[in-house]
Design a protein around this motif. Structure first.
Motif, PDB file in Angstrom:
ATOM      1  N   CYS A   1      13.725 -38.123  79.304  1.00  0.00           N
ATOM      2  CA  CYS A   1      14.475 -37.766  78.096  1.00  0.00           C
ATOM      3  C   CYS A   1      14.648 -38.959  77.163  1.00  0.00           C
TER       4      CYS A   1
ATOM      5  N   ARG B   1      19.126 -40.811  80.392  1.00  0.00           N
ATOM      6  CA  ARG B   1      18.313 -41.285  79.274  1.00  0.00           C
ATOM      7  C   ARG B   1      18.096 -42.791  79.320  1.00  0.00           C
TER       8      ARG B   1
ATOM      9  N   THR C   1      13.168 -37.270  73.882  1.00  0.00           N
ATOM     10  CA  THR C   1      13.325 -35.827  73.715  1.00  0.00           C
ATOM     11  C   THR C   1      14.556 -35.380  74.478  1.00  0.00           C
ATOM     12  N   CYS C   2      14.880 -34.116  74.347  1.00  0.00           N
ATOM     13  CA  CYS C   2      15.894 -33.489  75.197  1.00  0.00           C
ATOM     14  C   CYS C   2      15.223 -32.249  75.774  1.00  0.00           C
ATOM     15  N   LEU C   3      14.967 -32.283  77.068  1.00  0.00           N
ATOM     16  CA  LEU C   3      14.229 -31.180  77.693  1.00  0.00           C
ATOM     17  C   LEU C   3      15.020 -29.872  77.626  1.00  0.00           C
ATOM     18  N   ALA C   4      16.324 -29.966  77.631  1.00  0.00           N
ATOM     19  CA  ALA C   4      17.155 -28.759  77.509  1.00  0.00           C
ATOM     20  C   ALA C   4      16.958 -28.119  76.134  1.00  0.00           C
TER      21      ALA C   4
ATOM     22  N   PHE D   1      29.570 -29.821  79.519  1.00  0.00           N
ATOM     23  CA  PHE D   1      28.566 -30.862  79.298  1.00  0.00           C
ATOM     24  C   PHE D   1      29.086 -32.222  79.754  1.00  0.00           C
TER      25      PHE D   1
ATOM     26  N   CYS E   1      17.577 -29.196  82.226  1.00  0.00           N
ATOM     27  CA  CYS E   1      18.112 -30.563  82.129  1.00  0.00           C
ATOM     28  C   CYS E   1      17.920 -31.294  83.453  1.00  0.00           C
ATOM     29  N   PRO E   2      17.136 -32.359  83.457  1.00  0.00           N
ATOM     30  CA  PRO E   2      16.845 -33.056  84.721  1.00  0.00           C
ATOM     31  C   PRO E   2      18.055 -33.798  85.269  1.00  0.00           C
ATOM     32  N   ALA E   3      19.066 -34.019  84.441  1.00  0.00           N
ATOM     33  CA  ALA E   3      20.265 -34.736  84.904  1.00  0.00           C
ATOM     34  C   ALA E   3      21.356 -33.775  85.359  1.00  0.00           C
TER      35      ALA E   3
ATOM     36  N   CYS F   1      24.118 -37.313  81.089  1.00  0.00           N
ATOM     37  CA  CYS F   1      23.018 -37.329  80.111  1.00  0.00           C
ATOM     38  C   CYS F   1      22.653 -38.771  79.761  1.00  0.00           C
TER      39      CYS F   1
HETATM   40  S1  SF4 Z   1      18.722 -35.366  76.810  1.00  0.00           S
HETATM   41 FE1  SF4 Z   1      19.076 -33.166  77.167  1.00  0.00          FE
HETATM   42  S2  SF4 Z   1      17.796 -32.611  78.926  1.00  0.00           S
HETATM   43 FE2  SF4 Z   1      17.915 -34.853  78.858  1.00  0.00          FE
HETATM   44  S3  SF4 Z   1      19.596 -35.405  80.212  1.00  0.00           S
HETATM   45 FE3  SF4 Z   1      20.497 -35.196  78.182  1.00  0.00          FE
HETATM   46  S4  SF4 Z   1      21.165 -33.059  77.998  1.00  0.00           S
HETATM   47 FE4  SF4 Z   1      19.786 -33.214  79.762  1.00  0.00          FE
END
Ligand code: SF4
Ligand code: SF4
Length: 253
Positions: free
Chosen positions: A215, A208, A218-221, A199, A189-191, A204
């Motif tokens: 993100c 985004r 997508t969600c990189l996690a 969480f 997760c870049p954030a 997040c």
């Molecule tokens: S979308 Fe997923 S990877 Fe991206 S910031 Fe939110 S939790 Fe992190």
């Protein structure tokens, strides 16, 4: 002879609506049944329908259904056709998709589908996070109620990419996250939205919303999770899903 009919799910499976759970309304707690607008009088069962993997997206594309909500429109059409073919004499009402709020994750947990991943998306041991709730139907059907799915890991299983032996996992816990020691989703997760062990929706959302966010679509996690990776959505399906959530974020945050 059983008073119940087997659930005729094959026609739904062929359309990618391949996850089904049937509940007798009498077995649901009052806060679920009682929260349904219009009540449940005259109905006997609640049917939860979902999709897992890419088959639904492929069926929607093939059908040519377009518009703002092609998945919902395709789902509604498919369920109406399915009910008229399989249960022409049954009374039914589609609660979701629809305007009233439905406790989808609560129903998913009762079905044994939902366990919360660290990034607060549902996960299970077969589909990973690559599934979603598509419909909730009230019906006066007599389908066999579904037992909750239990994917409690066996002693031979390991979570792909995890260095932890599944034998350390408490018996009866069927969330794959319990067995996943390395938790690659957290690092991806870049954030750093899960860095504190809880969480952070705020982190997040802030990530985004940035112009050119990694993100945005997508969600990189989620993509980093190895569980159910064979069912991972294609880029187009991911972009569709995350463009909807990004629009919601822009409207409400
Ligand atoms: S979308 Fe997923 S990877 Fe991206 S910031 Fe939110 S939790 Fe992190
Ligand atoms: S990477 Fe591990 S902890 Fe993260 S969602 Fe997947 S199984 Fe759960």
């Amino acid at each position: 002879m059983s008073e119940f009919q087997p659930f005729p799910g094959a026609a739904l499976d062929r359309c990618g609506l391949n996850r089904h759970a049937v509940f007798d309304l009498a077995d649901l707690s009052d806060d679920i049944g009682g929260s349904i607008a219009g009540g449940t009088k005259g109905y006997r069962q609640l049917i939860l329908i979902g999709h897992g993997g890419r088959a639904l997206w492929e069926a929607v594309r093939k059908s040519g259904v377009g518009g703002a909500d092609p998945i919902d429109d395709f789902t509604l059409r498919t369920i109406r056709e399915w009910m008229s073919e399989c249960q022409p004499d049954s009374r039914y009402a589609i609660l979701y998709p629809g305007p009233q709020p439905i406790a989808l994750q609560r129903l998913g947990a009762l079905a044994g589908w939902h366990h919360a991943a660290p990034f607060m998306v549902g996960i299970d041991g077969e589909w990973g996070t690559w599934y979603a709730y598509r419909a909730v139907v009230l019906a006066d059907t007599h389908f066999a109620p579904s037992p909750a799915v239990d994917r409690a890991p066996s002693a031979r299983d390991t979570v792909p990419g995890s260095t932890r032996n599944i034998k350390e996992v408490p018996l009866g816990d069927s969330s794959p996250c319990v067995a996943c020691q390395d938790k690659p989703c957290v690092a991806a997760c870049p954030a750093s939205a899960m860095a504190g062990g809880v969480f952070s929706l705020q982190k997040c959302v802030a990530w985004r919303k940035q112009d050119g966010s990694t993100c945005a679509l997508t969600c990189l996690a989620r993509v980093a999770c190895p569980v159910g990776s064979d069912h991972r959505y294609c880029t187009e399906q991911l972009a569709h899903t995350y463009s909807i959530s990004l629009q919601t974020i822009r409207e409400h945050y």
